[in-house]
Design an enzyme around this catalytic site. Structure first.
Site, PDB file in Angstrom:
ATOM      1  N   GLY A  62       0.536   4.846  -7.348  1.00  0.00           N
ATOM      2  CA  GLY A  62      -0.069   3.523  -7.449  1.00  0.00           C
ATOM      3  C   GLY A  62      -0.408   2.955  -6.094  1.00  0.00           C
ATOM      4  O   GLY A  62      -1.055   3.597  -5.269  1.00  0.00           O
ATOM      5  N   ASP A  63       0.050   1.718  -5.839  1.00  0.00           N
ATOM      6  CA  ASP A  63      -0.172   1.057  -4.557  1.00  0.00           C
ATOM      7  C   ASP A  63       1.176   0.890  -3.865  1.00  0.00           C
ATOM      8  O   ASP A  63       2.160   0.484  -4.493  1.00  0.00           O
ATOM      9  CB  ASP A  63      -0.819  -0.312  -4.778  1.00  0.00           C
ATOM     10  N   LYS A 120      11.992   9.409  -7.204  1.00  0.00           N
ATOM     11  CA  LYS A 120      13.050   8.748  -7.955  1.00  0.00           C
ATOM     12  C   LYS A 120      12.627   8.695  -9.408  1.00  0.00           C
ATOM     13  O   LYS A 120      11.505   8.332  -9.724  1.00  0.00           O
ATOM     14  CB  LYS A 120      13.276   7.324  -7.441  1.00  0.00           C
ATOM     15  N   ASP A 178       6.537  10.862  -3.660  1.00  0.00           N
ATOM     16  CA  ASP A 178       7.341  10.348  -4.763  1.00  0.00           C
ATOM     17  C   ASP A 178       7.083  11.089  -6.066  1.00  0.00           C
ATOM     18  O   ASP A 178       6.128  11.874  -6.188  1.00  0.00           O
ATOM     19  CB  ASP A 178       7.074   8.856  -4.962  1.00  0.00           C
ATOM     20  N   MET A 234       7.859  -0.555 -15.318  1.00  0.00           N
ATOM     21  CA  MET A 234       9.231  -0.050 -15.475  1.00  0.00           C
ATOM     22  C   MET A 234      10.020  -0.848 -16.511  1.00  0.00           C
ATOM     23  O   MET A 234      11.190  -1.165 -16.318  1.00  0.00           O
ATOM     24  CB  MET A 234       9.965  -0.067 -14.115  1.00  0.00           C
TER      25      MET A 234
END
Length: 520
Positions: free
Chosen positions: A96-97, A64, A42, A179
C-alpha cells in the site's frame, strides 16, 4: 529518451508497493527498486516485484502476519540504520502506502536519530484501490462528504482495539477500515451503538486488486454472518457507508471471463510470460510451475564454426522462442553489428517465436499456419526448391528429428543443426507454486508442448489429488494432444490454431460452456 531516477548510496527509500496488482506499482518505485543494493520487504508486497531487483541485491523478508511477527519493529529500525551505514542503497518496501498504517514514522525517527538520509515514495493505498476494483465510489457529494481511514487494531504486537468506533458512526462519511476482520463483530456492534442505522450498507474486499479478489456485500446487521458464510479472511478492507449502494452494476474486475479460475501454466516464469499475461488479463489466477526447465547447452566448437559461416546461410530456422533467445545472446557476444547475419531469410515455427525475432527488428520471412514442425517443413518445401540450399536449424536437445530429416531428404537441402538448449526436469520440492497445487488443485492446466505434458505426468504420478480440485487439460495443438492421449490424459479442449491468443480464447470458451446455468 528514457529518464531514470538515480539513487544514492547510504540512503533509505521508503516505498509503497501498492495494493497487490503489480501494474499499480509506480514508475519511480520500480526505477529505485531496480537499482537498490538491499530490499527489506513486507508480507503484503507482491513478491513478483522482486524480479525487478538486480541479481546482486540482498533481499530481506521482514513481513508481519496476524499472530506471527517475523522481525520486531525495533529490529527492523536497527537493520535499516545498519545497512545504510554500510554505504548501501536501501529500499524499505511496504504494501500500500508507507504512511498509512505502515509504522513508517518509527522508521523515519530511527533514521533521523542516526542522520541517515531518506526519501518517501508513496503508493496507492489499499482502501482507494480496493474500492476502485469493486466499483465503489468512496466519496459522493450528496451522500458522503468525508472519507475516514481507520485501523482494526492499532498495535500489531497486541491483538487489541483501542479505538471507540461509536465516535465514527457518521451518516455522511465513508469508513474504510484496515485490519478489521479479526475485530469485525465488535466494530459493527460499536458502530450500531453509536447511532448508525443497522441497514447501512457494508462491503468487504479481500485480496483487493489481485486475481483472487473476493467481495462480500451486506449491511451492518448481516455482514458478520455473510462474511463468515463466505469465509472472508485477511487481508481485507471493510467499507461502511451509503456510497456502497452506488457501486457499479457491471462489477468490471470480478466479471472478467476467467475470474475465479485457477489455471496452471506448466513452465517457468521466463518461459510462460506471454501466456500468463493473457490469462491474467481475462481474470485468471495463474500458477506458474516449472515442470520443465530450459538451460543453455551447446558445443563451443560448433558455435565457432557456425558463426564463421553465418552470412552463407540462406535460411535460419527457429523452432522455439527459446532458440531465438539463446541464438542471439551468443550472436551479440560474437558480433557487434546485427548486419553480420548477412542476407539470410528467417523462418519461425509460430507467431510466438516470430514475435521474439521481430523484437530485434528482423523480418520473419516464413511462418506456417499451424505452429508445428511438420507444418513448417511443408511451408518451406512448398515455398521454393531447397535443392542444395544451406540452412541453419536452431533446436533444443529434445526436438524431434522430423524437420531435419525432411529438409535434408525430401527437400535435398544442406542442413546444419545447432542445438543451443536443454530441457530438463527441475526439483519441484522447492517450488511454492507446486506445493500450492498439491494442496488445492486447479481448474485447468494448459499445455503448450509435448515436453510439458510428459514432465507433468511424471511429476504428479505419485501424488494423491483425491481431495483437491482436479484440473481439466487444455492443448495448444494436435501434436500436444497426441502426447496427452499417449499419457492417458483426457483433453477438455484444443486450440483451433497453435498460438497463444487462440489458446486463451478457447480456454474462455470452454469455461463459458461448462458454467452452470442459472435457475432464475
Amino acid at each position: 529518451m528514457k529518464m531514470e531516477y538515480k539513487i544514492q548510496k547510504g540512503t533509505v527509500y521508503l516505498i509503497g508497493a501498492g495494493p497487490g496488482d503489480l501494474k499499480l506499482f509506480t514508475l519511480k518505485a520500480k526505477e529505485i527498486l531496480e537499482q537498490a543494493d538491499v530490499i527489506i520487504y513486507d508480507n503484503l508486497v507482491n513478491s513478483d516485484s522482486l524480479a525487478w531487483c538486480k541479481d546482486t541485491a540482498k533481499k530481506i523478508f521482514a513481513g508481519k502476519t496476524s499472530g506471527q511477527h517475523s522481525i520486531p519493529q525495533s529490529e527492523i529500525n536497527e537493520l535499516l540504520v545498519k545497512e545504510a551505514k554500510s554505504e548501501s542503497s536501501i529500499v524499505r518496501l511496504k504494501g500500500g502506502d508507507p504512511l498509512i498504517f505502515g509504522r513508517a514514522n518509527e522508521e523515519i525517527n530511527a533514521l533521523e536519530d542516526s542522520n541517515i538520509p531518506y526519501e518517501i515514495i508513496p503508493g496507492i493505498t489499499a482502501a482507494i484501490a480496493c474500492a476502485a476494483y469493486a466499483g465503489i465510489p468512496i466519496s459522493e457529494r450528496d451522500t458522503s462528504s468525508s472519507i475516514i481511514f481507520l485501523t482494526g487494531h492499532e498495535n500489531p504486537e497486541k491483538n487489541t482495539l483501542n479505538l471507540d468506533f461509536k465516535n465514527y458512526a457518521k451518516t455522511n462519511a465513508t469508513l474504510c477500515i484496515y485490519m478489521g476482520i479479526g475485530q469485525m463483530k465488535r466494530i459493527i456492534d460499536e458502530l450500531t451503538q453509536g447511532g448508525l442505522d443497522p441497514k447501512t450498507p457494508v462491503a468487504i474486499v479481500e485480496n483487493g486488486t489481485q486475481q483472487n479478489q473476493r467481495s462480500c456485500y451486506g449491511t451492518l446487521e448481516t455482514i458478520v454472518a455473510q462474511s463468515a458464510e463466505q469465509s472472508i479472511k485477511a487481508p481485507s478492507i471493510i467499507f461502511v457507508g451509503s456510497v456502497i449502494s452506488l457501486r457499479g452494476k457491471s462489477d468490471w474486475f470480478e466479471s472478467r471471463p476467467l475470474f475465479g479460475k485457477k489455471i496452471v501454466v506448466p513452465r517457468s516464469r521466463q518461459q510462460a510470460g506471454q501466456l500468463t499475461q493473457l490469462l491474467k488479463f481475462y481474470g485468471a489466477e495463474v500458477i506458474e510451475i516449472p515442470f520443465i526447465n530450459i538451460l543453455p547447452k551447446y558445443d563451443k566448437a560448433t558455435i565457432t564454426d557456425v558463426f564463421a559461416e553465418i552470412a552463407s546461410y540462406e535460411w535460419i530456422i527457429f523452432t522455439s522462442a527459446n532458440g531465438v533467445h539463446y541464438f542471439f545472446d551468443l550472436f551479440f557476444k560474437a558480433f557487434e553489428d546485427l548486419r553480420s547475419i548477412g542476407l539470410t531469410r528467417i523462418a519461425a515455427v509460430g507467431n510466438a517465436t516470430a514475435k521474439e525475432v521481430k523484437a530485434l527488428n528482423l523480418k520473419v520471412d516464413l511462418i506456417p499456419e499451424s505452429a508445428n514442425a511438420n507444418a513448417l517443413g511443408d511451408a518451406l518445401i512448398a515455398n521454393e526448391s531447397l535443392d542444395n540450399t544451406k540452412i541453419l536449424l536452431i533446436t533444443g536437445d529434445k526436438n524431434s528429428d522430423t524437420l531435419y530429416k525432411r529438409l535434408e531428404g525430401e527437400g535435398r537441402a544442406i542442413v546444419d543443426r545447432l542445438t543451443l538448449y536443454k530441457n530438463n526436469k527441475p526439483d519441484l520440492s522447492k517450488s511454492k507454486a507446486f506445493q500450492d497445487f498439491k494442496e488445492t488443485g486447479a481448474d485447468a492446466v494448459l499445455f503448450t508442448s509435448s515436453s510439458t505434458v510428459n514432465h507433468y505426468a511424471e511429476a504428479i504420478k505419485s501424488l494423491d489429488l483425491t481431495n483437491v480440485k482436479n484440473p481439466v487439460f487444455g492443448s495448444i495443438g494436435a501434436l500436444t494432444s497426441q502426447t496427452l492421449k499417449k499419457q492417458g490424459m483426457p483433453i477438455a479442449f484444443e486450440s483451433p490454431k497453435a498460438n497463444l491468443e487462440h489458446f486463451v480464447v478457447e480456454t474462455i470458451a470452454h469455461f463459458k460452456k461448462s458454467k452452470p446455468k442459472s435457475n432464475s
